[in-house]
Design an enzyme around this catalytic site. Structure first.
Site, PDB file in Angstrom:
ATOM      1  N   TYR A   1      42.436  38.796 -17.235  1.00 35.23           N
ATOM      2  CA  TYR A   1      41.967  37.737 -17.849  1.00 35.23           C
ATOM      3  C   TYR A   1      40.131  37.024 -17.721  1.00 35.23           C
ATOM      4  CZ  TYR A   1      41.217  31.828 -16.999  1.00 35.23           C
ATOM      5  OH  TYR A   1      41.364  31.385 -17.111  1.00 35.23           O
TER       6      TYR A   1
ATOM      7  N   SER B   1      36.256  29.821 -18.681  1.00 39.42           N
ATOM      8  CA  SER B   1      36.656  29.810 -17.251  1.00 39.42           C
ATOM      9  C   SER B   1      34.817  30.434 -16.442  1.00 39.42           C
ATOM     10  CB  SER B   1      36.903  30.864 -16.881  1.00 39.42           C
ATOM     11  OG  SER B   1      37.161  31.493 -15.637  1.00 39.42           O
TER      12      SER B   1
END
Length: 258
Positions: free
Chosen positions: A166, A153
């Site tokens: 995350y 990501s």
């Protein structure tokens, strides 16, 4: 966006395991790879959704799909070992591993992050990757041209406020990719990379950006040329790279050092 005219038989008889395959990008990988001849093993949390993907693939390319519901947040090392043992009973090797499963967790400051959600997010996004990789490596080493793709990501390349577990988990995944790639570069035929899909029309993206118009984002299907290329023979020299799908250009990656 990168374009790749992948032949219909690009992945013929290659055995590819995909996590998080019941929805979004993972589901699109499953159906796309099967259309190009791959045998796909699909892991996901929802049996109902996995069965729907199974039916879709069976209608296109019968006999090319196996599904297995899993809950990465509560699995133990022995569960991963048992899973891969069952794969070894069905396949002589594993040619691809797409580590796509992920959990968003909460978007709050670290100071207020709930410990239980932190632990669950790290289990799903990091620990499951480690345990599945560790168990799968012997089967991957039996392939003549195996690929492992860590799904990263933008917040895994540089931490960002309020992304909590995350962001930390994706930074961990990048470190694991780099470490494993360095270990395997000269000792196996396994090629390891990470891929940041970028903003994509998925359920997780909508949860992270609820005010955003989802139709303004590219679909998972638009990413498939990059995924297919990275599994192709043309990408054999790409190893240990942190790749951004939206800016992918294979010419920028130099061949592996001899």
């Amino acid at each position: 966006m990168f374009d790749f005219d992948a032949p219909a038989n690009l992945l013929e008889n290659r055995n590819i395991l995909i996590t998080g395959a019941s929805d979004g990008i993972g589901k699109c990988c499953a159906t796309t790879f099967a259309k190009h001849g791959a045998n796909v093993v699909l892991l996901g949390r929802s049996l109902e959704k996995l069965e729907s993907v199974y039916d879709e693939i069976e209608a296109i390319n019968p006999g090319k799909v196996i599904i297995q519901p899993v809950n990465f947040s509560s699995m133990h090392e022995t569960d991963y070992q048992g899973l891969v043992k069952s794969l070894a009973e069905n396949f002589d090797c594993l040619d691809g591993l797409i580590l796509n499963a992920g959990m968003l967790g909460l978007r709050v400051p670290i100071e207020f992050y709930p410990s239980d959600i932190w632990q669950e997010t790290i289990n799903v996004n990091v620990n499951s990757v480690f345990h599945l990789l560790k168990a799968s490596l012997p089967l991957l080493k039996l392939s003549k041209d195996a690929r492992v793709l860590f799904i990263s990501s933008g917040v895994g390349r540089k931490g960002r406020a309020h992304w909590g577990a995350y962001a930390v988990s994706k930074l961990d995944v990048e470190g694991l990719m780099q470490t494993l790639a360095d270990e395997l570069e000269k000792t196996s035929a396994i090629r390891i990379n990470s891929l940041n899909p970028g903003a994509t029309k998925t359920t997780m993206r909508q949860a992270a950006y609820p005010a955003e118009d989802p139709d303004a984002q590219p679909t998972p299907k638009s990413l498939m040329p990059v995924y297919l290329y990275l599994l192709s023979k043309q990408a054999k020299s790409i190893h240990g790279q942190a790749i951004d799908a939206k800016e992918f250009d294979p010419d920028k990656y130099l061949p592996l050092s001899q």
